[in-house]
Enzyme design. Structure first.
Site, PDB file in Angstrom:
ATOM      1  N   LYS A   1     -13.992  16.536  88.242  1.00  0.00           N
ATOM      2  CA  LYS A   1     -14.657  15.220  88.261  1.00  0.00           C
ATOM      3  C   LYS A   1     -13.644  14.102  88.009  1.00  0.00           C
ATOM      4  CE  LYS A   1     -19.116  17.110  86.747  1.00  0.00           C
ATOM      5  NZ  LYS A   1     -18.749  18.480  86.361  1.00  0.00           N
TER       6      LYS A   1
ATOM      7  N   HIS B   1     -13.682  25.115  85.187  1.00  0.00           N
ATOM      8  CA  HIS B   1     -13.319  23.947  84.375  1.00  0.00           C
ATOM      9  C   HIS B   1     -12.055  24.381  83.647  1.00  0.00           C
ATOM     10  CE1 HIS B   1     -16.768  21.338  84.974  1.00  0.00           C
ATOM     11  NE2 HIS B   1     -17.595  22.354  84.771  1.00  0.00           N
TER      12      HIS B   1
ATOM     13  N   TYR C   1     -33.275  21.961  85.822  1.00  0.00           N
ATOM     14  CA  TYR C   1     -33.114  23.041  86.796  1.00  0.00           C
ATOM     15  C   TYR C   1     -34.159  23.039  87.893  1.00  0.00           C
ATOM     16  CZ  TYR C   1     -29.673  25.430  83.820  1.00  0.00           C
ATOM     17  OH  TYR C   1     -28.557  25.761  83.096  1.00  0.00           O
TER      18      TYR C   1
HETATM   19  P1  5BU Z   1     -25.448  25.835  84.470  1.00  0.00           P
HETATM   20  O1  5BU Z   1     -25.077  26.773  83.391  1.00  0.00           O
HETATM   21  O2  5BU Z   1     -25.965  26.529  85.729  1.00  0.00           O
HETATM   22  O3  5BU Z   1     -26.371  24.747  84.011  1.00  0.00           O
HETATM   23  O4  5BU Z   1     -24.043  25.150  84.860  1.00  0.00           O
HETATM   24  C1  5BU Z   1     -23.959  24.104  85.768  1.00  0.00           C
HETATM   25  C2  5BU Z   1     -22.536  23.798  86.162  1.00  0.00           C
HETATM   26  O5  5BU Z   1     -22.547  22.764  87.130  1.00  0.00           O
HETATM   27  C3  5BU Z   1     -21.617  23.346  85.044  1.00  0.00           C
HETATM   28  O6  5BU Z   1     -20.346  23.918  85.266  1.00  0.00           O
HETATM   29  C4  5BU Z   1     -21.528  21.832  85.202  1.00  0.00           C
HETATM   30  O7  5BU Z   1     -20.242  21.317  84.927  1.00  0.00           O
HETATM   31  C5  5BU Z   1     -21.815  21.636  86.672  1.00  0.00           C
HETATM   32  N1  5BU Z   1     -22.551  20.384  86.969  1.00  0.00           N
HETATM   33  C6  5BU Z   1     -23.836  20.152  86.547  1.00  0.00           C
HETATM   34  O8  5BU Z   1     -24.445  20.962  85.864  1.00  0.00           O
HETATM   35  N2  5BU Z   1     -24.464  18.988  86.908  1.00  0.00           N
HETATM   36  C7  5BU Z   1     -23.866  18.030  87.628  1.00  0.00           C
HETATM   37  O9  5BU Z   1     -24.479  17.014  87.949  1.00  0.00           O
HETATM   38  C8  5BU Z   1     -22.535  18.295  88.056  1.00  0.00           C
HETATM   39  C9  5BU Z   1     -21.912  19.467  87.714  1.00  0.00           C
HETATM   40 BR1  5BU Z   1     -21.676  17.047  89.057  1.00  0.00          BR
END
Ligand code: 5BU
Length: 260
Positions: A92, A60, A219
């Site tokens: 995005k 990002h 998750y």
């Molecule tokens: P995490 O720390 O594993 O929860 O990070 C998830 C990454 O995936 C984070 O960089 C979000 O911007 C990205 N993401 C998400 O979590 N969910 C979505 O639906 C989308 C992107 Br599209």
């Protein structure tokens, strides 16, 4: 015909799902690292630790507080390329095609270094042309992952939206695949059914400990996501917040490969 639409017919000027799959296969991992850190040094560090166990680095760039193009190229992009890792900017995009092109070529010069970017389908299909026009302008090839589902709770991407998005994008060569909801194996399986075998499905919302979720994130388990039809899983906190980034990356990589 809209902006730079030649790639749509030739299919040769964009990175294909097949090329991306073969790059992932050569790395023997289906883990995309979400390097959600806010300085170049931190991103460079997690890349060097997780590098052997990831196939893509997801960034990002607009969240990097000390973003500097030359340093970004030297400390993040070139090292990733040396390790055979594709760079995926999760921007995005959602605006009209012309503005998405401007954003690709803007301050962070995303078109210069990203191999893959994300975009919403909400504004219309010309966003795809706009993004590819930017890559053409800098003489590079890339591809787009369209958001078909999201992992966050309460999002508006319902099954009807997913279907319209997939139906309208799955035959476009400039689209290499879709983002699916990694927290729900049933949704992934339904998405795979709609997408068919050709295009990629990448799923965020992945953690070996589902209780880690914060701020509406949900998750699912990496192995289950792959079993349900994901090509690769996107993992941030599960790796970057662990005590050993390299061990965690290896663990997630194993979870994505053991099920094959
Ligand atoms: P995490 O720390 O594993 O929860 O990070 C998830 C990454 O995936 C984070 O960089 C979000 O911007 C990205 N993401 C998400 O979590 N969910 C979505 O639906 C989308 C992107 Br599209």
């Amino acid at each position: 015909m809209s902006l730079h639409a030649s790639w749509m017919t030739s299919g040769l000027e964009c990175l294909s799902a097949e090329e991306i799959r073969s790059s992932m296969a050569s790395k023997k991992t289906r883990v995309v690292l979400a390097a959600d850190r806010t300085t170049i040094a931190e991103i460079s560090m997690v890349l060097s630790l997780a590098g052997p166990n990831i196939c893509m680095l997801k960034t990002h760039a607009d969240g990097v507080v000390d973003f500097d193009y030359a340093r970004w190229m030297d400390e993040v992009v070139r090292p990733a390329r040396k390790m055979g890792i594709l760079i995926f900017e999760d921007r995005k995009f959602a605006d009209i095609g012309h503005v998405s092109k401007i954003q690709m070529l803007g301050h962070q010069r995303i078109a210069d270094w990203a191999d893959i970017v994300t975009a919403h389908r909400i504004s219309g299909p010309d966003i795809i042309n706009g993004i590819h026009a930017a890559w053409s302008e800098v003489g590079r090839r890339g591809s787009i992952l369209i958001l078909a589902q999201m992992s966050s709770s309460g999002n508006f991407l319902d099954s009807q939206y997913t279907k319209k998005t997939v139906d309208s994008c799955k035959n476009i060569p400039g689209v290499c695949g879709f983002i699916g909801n990694g927290s729900d194996p049933t949704s992934i399986a339904a998405l795979r059914e709609a997408v068919g075998p050709e295009k990629l499905i990448l799923t965020p919302g992945i953690n070996l400990s589902p209780s880690e979720s914060v701020m509406g994130q949900r998750y699912g388990h990496p192995s289950e996501a792959i079993r349900s039809g994901a090509d690769a899983v996107i993992v941030g906190s599960g790796i970057i917040r662990s005590d050993s980034v390299s061990d965690a990356a290896a663990l997630y990589a194993k979870a994505t490969m053991d099920e094959m």
